[in-house]
Design a protein around this motif. Structure first.
Motif, PDB file in Angstrom:
ATOM      1  N   GLY A   1      14.136  -5.311 -16.233  1.00  0.00           N
ATOM      2  CA  GLY A   1      14.850  -5.716 -15.027  1.00  0.00           C
ATOM      3  C   GLY A   1      16.356  -5.540 -15.117  1.00  0.00           C
ATOM      4  N   LEU A   2      16.822  -4.479 -15.777  1.00  0.00           N
ATOM      5  CA  LEU A   2      18.268  -4.265 -15.913  1.00  0.00           C
ATOM      6  C   LEU A   2      18.867  -3.894 -14.559  1.00  0.00           C
ATOM      7  CD1 LEU A   2      18.549  -2.250 -19.268  1.00  0.00           C
ATOM      8  CD2 LEU A   2      18.427  -4.723 -18.896  1.00  0.00           C
ATOM      9  N   ASP A   3      20.056  -4.412 -14.274  1.00  0.00           N
ATOM     10  CA  ASP A   3      20.735  -4.074 -13.027  1.00  0.00           C
ATOM     11  C   ASP A   3      21.966  -3.213 -13.264  1.00  0.00           C
ATOM     12  OD1 ASP A   3      22.486  -5.909 -14.100  1.00  0.00           O
ATOM     13  OD2 ASP A   3      22.191  -7.425 -12.546  1.00  0.00           O
ATOM     14  N   HIS A   4      22.265  -2.912 -14.525  1.00  0.00           N
ATOM     15  CA  HIS A   4      23.301  -1.941 -14.877  1.00  0.00           C
ATOM     16  C   HIS A   4      23.127  -1.608 -16.351  1.00  0.00           C
ATOM     17  CE1 HIS A   4      25.214  -5.581 -16.441  1.00  0.00           C
ATOM     18  NE2 HIS A   4      26.032  -4.811 -17.149  1.00  0.00           N
ATOM     19  N   LEU A   5      23.781  -0.555 -16.801  1.00  0.00           N
ATOM     20  CA  LEU A   5      23.685  -0.140 -18.200  1.00  0.00           C
ATOM     21  C   LEU A   5      24.961   0.597 -18.576  1.00  0.00           C
ATOM     22  CD1 LEU A   5      21.820  -0.057 -20.705  1.00  0.00           C
ATOM     23  CD2 LEU A   5      20.944   2.131 -19.863  1.00  0.00           C
ATOM     24  N   ASP A   6      25.581   0.188 -19.685  1.00  0.00           N
ATOM     25  CA  ASP A   6      26.861   0.755 -20.092  1.00  0.00           C
ATOM     26  C   ASP A   6      26.765   1.714 -21.279  1.00  0.00           C
ATOM     27  OD1 ASP A   6      28.545  -0.890 -18.265  1.00  0.00           O
ATOM     28  OD2 ASP A   6      27.707  -2.526 -19.462  1.00  0.00           O
ATOM     29  N   PHE A   7      25.755   1.529 -22.130  1.00  0.00           N
ATOM     30  CA  PHE A   7      25.733   2.270 -23.395  1.00  0.00           C
ATOM     31  C   PHE A   7      24.307   2.413 -23.896  1.00  0.00           C
ATOM     32  CE2 PHE A   7      26.094   2.058 -28.170  1.00  0.00           C
ATOM     33  CZ  PHE A   7      26.646   3.317 -28.351  1.00  0.00           C
ATOM     34  N   ILE A   8      23.987   3.598 -24.422  1.00  0.00           N
ATOM     35  CA  ILE A   8      22.708   3.845 -25.082  1.00  0.00           C
ATOM     36  C   ILE A   8      22.985   4.508 -26.423  1.00  0.00           C
ATOM     37  CG2 ILE A   8      20.462   4.997 -24.979  1.00  0.00           C
ATOM     38  CD1 ILE A   8      20.789   5.169 -21.941  1.00  0.00           C
ATOM     39  N   LYS A   9      22.350   4.020 -27.476  1.00  0.00           N
ATOM     40  CA  LYS A   9      22.373   4.679 -28.788  1.00  0.00           C
ATOM     41  C   LYS A   9      20.964   5.142 -29.118  1.00  0.00           C
ATOM     42  CE  LYS A   9      21.051   3.613 -32.614  1.00  0.00           C
ATOM     43  NZ  LYS A   9      20.523   2.765 -33.714  1.00  0.00           N
ATOM     44  N   ILE A  10      20.832   6.416 -29.543  1.00  0.00           N
ATOM     45  CA  ILE A  10      19.522   6.972 -29.896  1.00  0.00           C
ATOM     46  C   ILE A  10      19.624   7.596 -31.288  1.00  0.00           C
ATOM     47  CG2 ILE A  10      17.632   8.491 -29.206  1.00  0.00           C
ATOM     48  CD1 ILE A  10      18.824   8.578 -26.393  1.00  0.00           C
ATOM     49  N   ASP A  11      18.884   7.049 -32.219  1.00  0.00           N
ATOM     50  CA  ASP A  11      18.835   7.569 -33.595  1.00  0.00           C
ATOM     51  C   ASP A  11      17.375   7.561 -34.024  1.00  0.00           C
ATOM     52  OD1 ASP A  11      19.005   8.146 -36.274  1.00  0.00           O
ATOM     53  OD2 ASP A  11      20.612   6.734 -36.712  1.00  0.00           O
ATOM     54  N   THR A  12      16.694   8.718 -33.821  1.00  0.00           N
ATOM     55  CA  THR A  12      15.233   8.725 -33.931  1.00  0.00           C
ATOM     56  C   THR A  12      14.696   9.965 -34.649  1.00  0.00           C
ATOM     57  OG1 THR A  12      15.149   9.634 -31.679  1.00  0.00           O
ATOM     58  CG2 THR A  12      14.855   7.248 -31.917  1.00  0.00           C
ATOM     59  N   ASP A  13      15.464  10.547 -35.559  1.00  0.00           N
ATOM     60  CA  ASP A  13      14.964  11.618 -36.421  1.00  0.00           C
ATOM     61  C   ASP A  13      14.346  12.783 -35.658  1.00  0.00           C
ATOM     62  OD1 ASP A  13      15.712  10.551 -38.896  1.00  0.00           O
ATOM     63  OD2 ASP A  13      13.945   9.265 -38.966  1.00  0.00           O
ATOM     64  N   GLY A  14      15.053  13.301 -34.665  1.00  0.00           N
ATOM     65  CA  GLY A  14      14.606  14.511 -33.989  1.00  0.00           C
ATOM     66  C   GLY A  14      13.871  14.292 -32.685  1.00  0.00           C
ATOM     67  N   HIS A  15      13.607  13.042 -32.303  1.00  0.00           N
ATOM     68  CA  HIS A  15      12.918  12.765 -31.034  1.00  0.00           C
ATOM     69  C   HIS A  15      13.909  12.522 -29.894  1.00  0.00           C
ATOM     70  CE1 HIS A  15       8.914  12.431 -32.886  1.00  0.00           C
ATOM     71  NE2 HIS A  15       9.533  11.842 -33.891  1.00  0.00           N
ATOM     72  N   GLU A  16      15.180  12.770 -30.130  1.00  0.00           N
ATOM     73  CA  GLU A  16      16.222  12.391 -29.165  1.00  0.00           C
ATOM     74  C   GLU A  16      16.041  13.069 -27.803  1.00  0.00           C
ATOM     75  OE1 GLU A  16      17.534  11.238 -33.096  1.00  0.00           O
ATOM     76  OE2 GLU A  16      16.852  13.188 -32.351  1.00  0.00           O
ATOM     77  N   LEU A  17      15.730  14.378 -27.786  1.00  0.00           N
ATOM     78  CA  LEU A  17      15.636  15.067 -26.500  1.00  0.00           C
ATOM     79  C   LEU A  17      14.444  14.563 -25.688  1.00  0.00           C
ATOM     80  CD1 LEU A  17      16.938  17.112 -24.659  1.00  0.00           C
ATOM     81  CD2 LEU A  17      15.539  18.894 -25.711  1.00  0.00           C
ATOM     82  N   ASP A  18      13.325  14.305 -26.340  1.00  0.00           N
ATOM     83  CA  ASP A  18      12.179  13.729 -25.622  1.00  0.00           C
ATOM     84  C   ASP A  18      12.565  12.400 -24.984  1.00  0.00           C
ATOM     85  OD1 ASP A  18      10.454  15.812 -26.300  1.00  0.00           O
ATOM     86  OD2 ASP A  18       9.859  14.851 -28.172  1.00  0.00           O
TER      87      ASP A  18
END
Length: 275
Positions: A180-197
């Motif tokens: 139920g997020l109503d805004h989002l400022d930042f995302i961090k993705i560190d997933t050993d090669g699954h980032e584009l998916d």
């Protein structure tokens, strides 16, 4: 410096500490945040020795200064990013996502050690993807970089210790709706090669709220999956984002520029910033 070399140096530091009598497991406080650490783990050793892990990921030059800061930490591991973020932003709401039982249990333990920060962090155990699957049966993740001789299957390149993932799969767009997020400022993705998916499963969220992202990139893991750096630039171009280093100044417009900064058999954290 590639990951294998970094791990080799970390092993030397770990064994040196053990030789002079440092206990392997302890609770530490760094910059006002408590962690239950095992010095035989790479991330834990960085927190113990340097007070942070990948501090450039949450550098002040990248993140907005606001009271109701909202972030998603994908690949949260033991909380080395989400806990300092929660400490920095008193009014924050942070969703910390980790798929493996090993790291998820340690993440929850570290959050419990910081009762003032606990209300600001929601933990979700899920394997993030593009939303095309409901479960991740038999998937392997590498949340642990052991510096001792602990048994277990290791990644052939970066030496991470393998853990089987059995939790559900979720997309960022699905997570945003679920929480139920109503805004989002930042995302961090560190997933050993699954980032584009994972990015493919965030298109609606990025178009709507245009958060800053930091994502890990390494050539060898993406090439295994049939992806090139051009796939990342095309994705972000379509959303009117630029890819740059985490200093927010040095643009990385193409694969040639990326190869100048990504070590062979190593990785680099890039920022994607709305134009």
């Amino acid at each position: 410096m590639n990951t294998k070399t970094k791990i080799g140096l970390a092993k030397l530091l770990y064994h040196g500490l053990r030789l002079v009598g440092f206990s392997q497991k302890r609770v530490i406080s760094r910059h006002g945040v408590c962690f239950d650490v095992d010095l035989a783990e790479g991330i834990d050793l960085s927190l113990f020795l340097f007070g942070s892990f990948q501090k450039w990921v949450i550098d002040d030059t990248l993140l907005p200064q606001k009271e109701n800061f909202c972030a998603i930490d994908i690949g949260a591991n033991i909380g080395a990013i989400c806990l300092p973020l929660a400490s920095r932003y008193p009014g924050s709401r942070i969703i910390a996502v980790e798929p493996t039982d090993h790291a998820f249990q340690r993440l929850q333990r570290n959050i419990e050690l910081n009762p003032a920060l606990q209300p600001r962090i929601k933990t979700v155990q899920a394997f993030m993807g593009d939303g095309s699957q409901d479960t991740a049966p038999g998937m392997i993740a590498y949340p642990s970089w052991r510096l001792d001789n602990a048994a277990g299957e290791r990644h052939s390149v970066h030496m991470g210790q393998a853990h089987v993932v059995t939790c559900p799969t979720l997309s960022i767009d699905g997570l945003v709706q679920q929480e139920g997020l109503d805004h989002l400022d930042f995302i961090k993705i560190d997933t050993d090669g699954h980032e584009l998916d994972i990015l493919k499963g965030a298109r609606a969220t990025l178009a709507r709220w245009r958060p800053v992202l930091v994502f890990e990139f390494c050539f060898y893991e993406n090439e295994k999956r049939g992806y090139s750096f051009a796939d990342f630039t095309a994705f972000f171009d379509s959303l009117n984002y630029d890819i740059c280093l985490c200093d927010r100044k040095t643009r990385i417009p193409d694969e040639a520029a990326a190869r100048r900064v990504v070590p062979e058999l190593g990785s680099c954290d890039f920022a994607a910033v709305p134009r």
